[in-house]
Motif scaffolding. Structure first.
Motif, short mmCIF file in Angstrom:
data_model
loop_
_atom_site.label_atom_id
_atom_site.label_comp_id
_atom_site.label_asym_id
_atom_site.label_seq_id
_atom_site.Cartn_x
_atom_site.Cartn_y
_atom_site.Cartn_z
N ILE A 1 -4.65 9.61 -2.03
CA ILE A 1 -5.45 8.43 -2.38
C ILE A 1 -4.63 7.20 -2.08
O ILE A 1 -3.39 7.22 -2.19
N ARG A 2 -5.32 6.13 -1.67
CA ARG A 2 -4.62 4.89 -1.33
C ARG A 2 -4.40 4.09 -2.61
O ARG A 2 -5.35 3.75 -3.31
N THR A 3 -3.17 3.82 -2.91
CA THR A 3 -2.86 3.02 -4.10
C THR A 3 -2.06 1.80 -3.62
O THR A 3 -1.62 1.77 -2.48
N ILE B 1 0.84 -1.21 0.00
CA ILE B 1 0.00 0.00 0.00
C ILE B 1 0.88 1.26 0.00
O ILE B 1 1.89 1.31 0.69
N ARG B 2 0.45 2.24 -0.76
CA ARG B 2 1.12 3.56 -0.72
C ARG B 2 0.04 4.63 -0.71
O ARG B 2 -1.03 4.40 -1.25
N ARG B 3 0.36 5.74 -0.20
CA ARG B 3 -0.54 6.90 -0.28
C ARG B 3 0.00 7.81 -1.36
O ARG B 3 1.16 8.22 -1.30
N GLY B 4 -0.80 8.12 -2.35
CA GLY B 4 -0.31 8.94 -3.45
C GLY B 4 -1.03 10.27 -3.53
O GLY B 4 -2.15 10.42 -3.03
N PRO B 5 -0.40 11.25 -4.18
CA PRO B 5 -1.05 12.55 -4.34
C PRO B 5 -2.22 12.48 -5.33
O PRO B 5 -2.36 11.50 -6.07
N LEU B 6 -3.02 13.55 -5.33
CA LEU B 6 -4.19 13.59 -6.23
C LEU B 6 -3.91 14.42 -7.47
O LEU B 6 -4.58 14.27 -8.47
N GLY B 7 -2.97 15.36 -7.40
CA GLY B 7 -2.66 16.18 -8.57
C GLY B 7 -2.51 17.65 -8.24
O GLY B 7 -1.69 18.02 -7.40
N ILE B 8 -3.32 18.45 -8.89
CA ILE B 8 -3.20 19.90 -8.76
C ILE B 8 -4.32 20.40 -7.84
O ILE B 8 -5.50 20.11 -8.07
N VAL B 9 -3.94 21.18 -6.83
CA VAL B 9 -4.91 21.65 -5.84
C VAL B 9 -5.08 23.17 -5.96
O VAL B 9 -4.08 23.90 -6.01
N LEU B 10 -6.33 23.61 -6.01
CA LEU B 10 -6.60 25.05 -5.90
C LEU B 10 -7.02 25.29 -4.46
O LEU B 10 -7.98 24.69 -3.98
N PRO C 1 -1.04 20.15 4.29
CA PRO C 1 -1.22 18.71 3.98
C PRO C 1 -1.27 18.43 2.49
O PRO C 1 -0.77 17.39 2.03
N ALA C 2 -1.86 19.37 1.72
CA ALA C 2 -1.91 19.15 0.27
C ALA C 2 -0.48 19.03 -0.28
O ALA C 2 -0.18 18.14 -1.08
N LEU C 3 0.40 19.91 0.17
CA LEU C 3 1.77 19.90 -0.34
C LEU C 3 2.55 18.67 0.13
O LEU C 3 3.20 18.00 -0.68
N ILE C 4 2.45 18.38 1.40
CA ILE C 4 3.31 17.30 1.92
C ILE C 4 2.93 15.95 1.30
O ILE C 4 3.77 15.06 1.16
N MET C 5 1.68 15.82 0.86
CA MET C 5 1.28 14.56 0.23
C MET C 5 1.73 14.46 -1.23
O MET C 5 1.43 13.49 -1.90
N GLY C 6 2.42 15.50 -1.72
CA GLY C 6 2.98 15.39 -3.08
C GLY C 6 2.17 16.07 -4.16
O GLY C 6 2.49 15.97 -5.34
#
Ligand code: G3H
Length: 490
Positions: A481-483, A147-156, A174-179
């Motif tokens: 997101i959990r991948t 299991i890995r936790r991955g970023p979602l993409g671009i956040v506004l 948190p948005a940034l630290i998650m990638g």
């Protein structure tokens, strides 16, 4: 001296904005005769520049291949640590601007800064733990899942004026630290106070990871949403803005929402409540930062048996509160940052008076410069606007009750569902009531006012009050997101 700031942050560069600027006024007067004070100016960016900034965030994400979303956990943490260390050196400037721009009193401004720093450290710690947990394998039917936790993409990311630092960073960090990579537009009131931190953002994160823009929402946020390239809309504010922005996105199913919205948190004063405690907590709950908190108590239900005594003690305490400039000692009530707020609050008061309520305290509803003295309104009923609307300011509706079921029915009908404060000595004996309340709201505060903190606690709401959960722990999950990678046991 006004702070005229002319840069925006794009692609790791503080770029000078050559276009129009927007003046920033404080509703605090610095002259004898009342006059808003010019405290500075910021770029008033346009759609074209907003789209350039969007491209910078997209490039840094690199369709998932970018240096930031693929960076080692320890390296991302190092960037965040660098940022928070540099941020701490700007405490005095930010606190001063919090007072001038939004009128928050000194202790609360200092608290906002300090709790934000703490929030960042807690986020770093929780992220390390999340990474350790993610390293675990699942195994079933001969399949291993890593299991890995991955970023979602671009956040506004768009924050509110009442906590322009703490709540905005509760989204952005948190948005940034998650990638994820982010575009952040500060709130209209509380915009200058972000500018002392621009260098720290620039110095700490790789190019394009965090981009900071200024301007009106409809000019800059709308075209960004229309591009369809935003993966997460992170906003603390009102539902109207959240819905308008979602509507701009061409494919709403692809848009993840992290929203903190309105609430109408009530206090319920049971007949056996400790009245001194209830009064003290309700003062803080209704009037901290003049009631301009989504977590503020915006309705008080008082039981008939103690109504007279509660109303008397509560109104007297309201009248004893000190009004003044945010930096003056002992000041609780301060100028409201929105120029049209006193008139709006007055409308609510007048409407309630016409429909049968009275003002219980002496100065309630008096307007002075950009302030309106808190009015305690009683008895309030469902027909009144102050019952129906989230006042977000200094007016306190008090409603009588005889039967707790009446309140439960009203809460069930309400559009909101964030928190409740319950005052009574035997609240633990009333556990069935608490069991029902937690099905209507997300936090029940026993003998204490509603609040968000400590920031490590889950912060969310039912119905129109929130989408997703904030708090250090939950926000890391809301922005990822959990991948997993699956391997067959051969
Ligand atoms: O406006 C909503 C804020 O999250 C309130 O935070 O309850 O800690 O003042 P607070």
């Amino acid at each position: 001296e006004p702070l005229h700031y002319s840069n925006y942050l794009i692609n790791g560069e503080l770029k000078k904005w050559e276009g129009e600027t927007a003046e920033v006024y404080s509703t605090i007067s610095s002259t004898e005769e009342y006059k808003p004070t010019l405290v500075g100016s910021v770029p008033n960016m346009d759609a074209e520049s907003a789209k350039e900034v969007l491209l910078a965030a997209c490039d840094a994400y690199g369709k998932g291949k970018g240096a930031w979303p693929t960076m080692k956990v320890s390296d991302r943490i190092a960037c965040m640590e660098k940022f928070v260390e540099q941020m701490k050196t700007k405490r005095d400037e930010v606190v001063k601007l919090l007072m001038w721009e939004i009128g928050k009193n000194l202790p609360d401004s200092e608290k906002e800064f300090d709790r934000t720093v703490e929030y960042i450290y807690d986020t770093i710690e929780d992220y390390k733990q999340l990474d350790r947990d993610s390293a675990k394998f699942l195994k079933r039917d001969g399949v291993y899942a890593h299991i890995r936790r991955g970023p979602l993409g671009i956040v506004l990311c768009l924050g509110p004026y009442n906590y322009p630092l703490n709540e905005t960073f509760a989204l952005l960090i948190p948005a940034l630290i998650m990638g994820n990579t982010a575009i952040f537009k500060p709130a209209k009131h509380g915009v200058l106070l972000i500018t002392p931190l621009m260098e720290a953002f620039k110095n700490s994160f790789p190019r394009g990871v965090v981009n900071i823009i200024f301007g009106r929402g409809r000019e800059v946020a709308a075209p960004i949403m229309q591009s369809g390239r935003i993966d997460v809309l992170a906003l603390i504010g009102n539902s109207k803005s959240a819905i308008a922005l979602q509507d701009q996105h061409p494919n709403k199913n692809r848009l993840r929402l992290v929203l903190g919205l309105e609430a109408k948190n009530p206090a319920i004063i049971l007949p056996d409540a400790d009245l001194d405690l209830a009064v003290e907590e309700c003062i803080n709950g209704t009037l901290s930062f003049n009631g301009q908190r989504c977590t503020a108590l915006k309705m008080i239900y008082v039981h008939e048996d103690i109504r007279e005594e509660f109303n008397k003690r509560f109104s007297a305490k309201v009248d004893a509160l000190k009004f003044g400039n945010p930096w003056e000692a002992g000041v609780k009530l301060t100028p409201l940052p929105e120029p049209d707020k006193p008139a709006y609050i007055k409308e609510l008061i007048d409407d309630a008076l016409e429909k049968g309520a009275k003002i219980l305290n002496k100065k309630g509803g008096e307007i002075s410069d950009n302030y309106i003295y808190p009015a305690v309104l009683y008895p309030v009923n469902e027909e009144m606007r102050v019952y129906q609307e989230e006042q977000f300011g200094p007016v306190i509706p008090v409603k009588l009750f005889n039967d707790i079921d009446q309140i439960l029915d009203e809460l069930a009908l309400s559009n909101y569902g964030q928190q409740v404060s319950l005052f009574g000595k035997d609240v633990y004996e009333l556990s069935p009531l608490i069991d029902t309340l937690v099905n209507l709201v997300c936090r029940v505060n026993l003998n204490s006012s509603c609040q968000r903190g400590p920031d490590v606690f889950p912060f969310t709401g039912r119905k129109d009050s929130a989408v997703s959960t904030l708090s250090v722990h939950d926000a890391l999950r809301s922005f990822s997101i959990r991948t997993f990678v699956a391997t067959k046991d051969t």
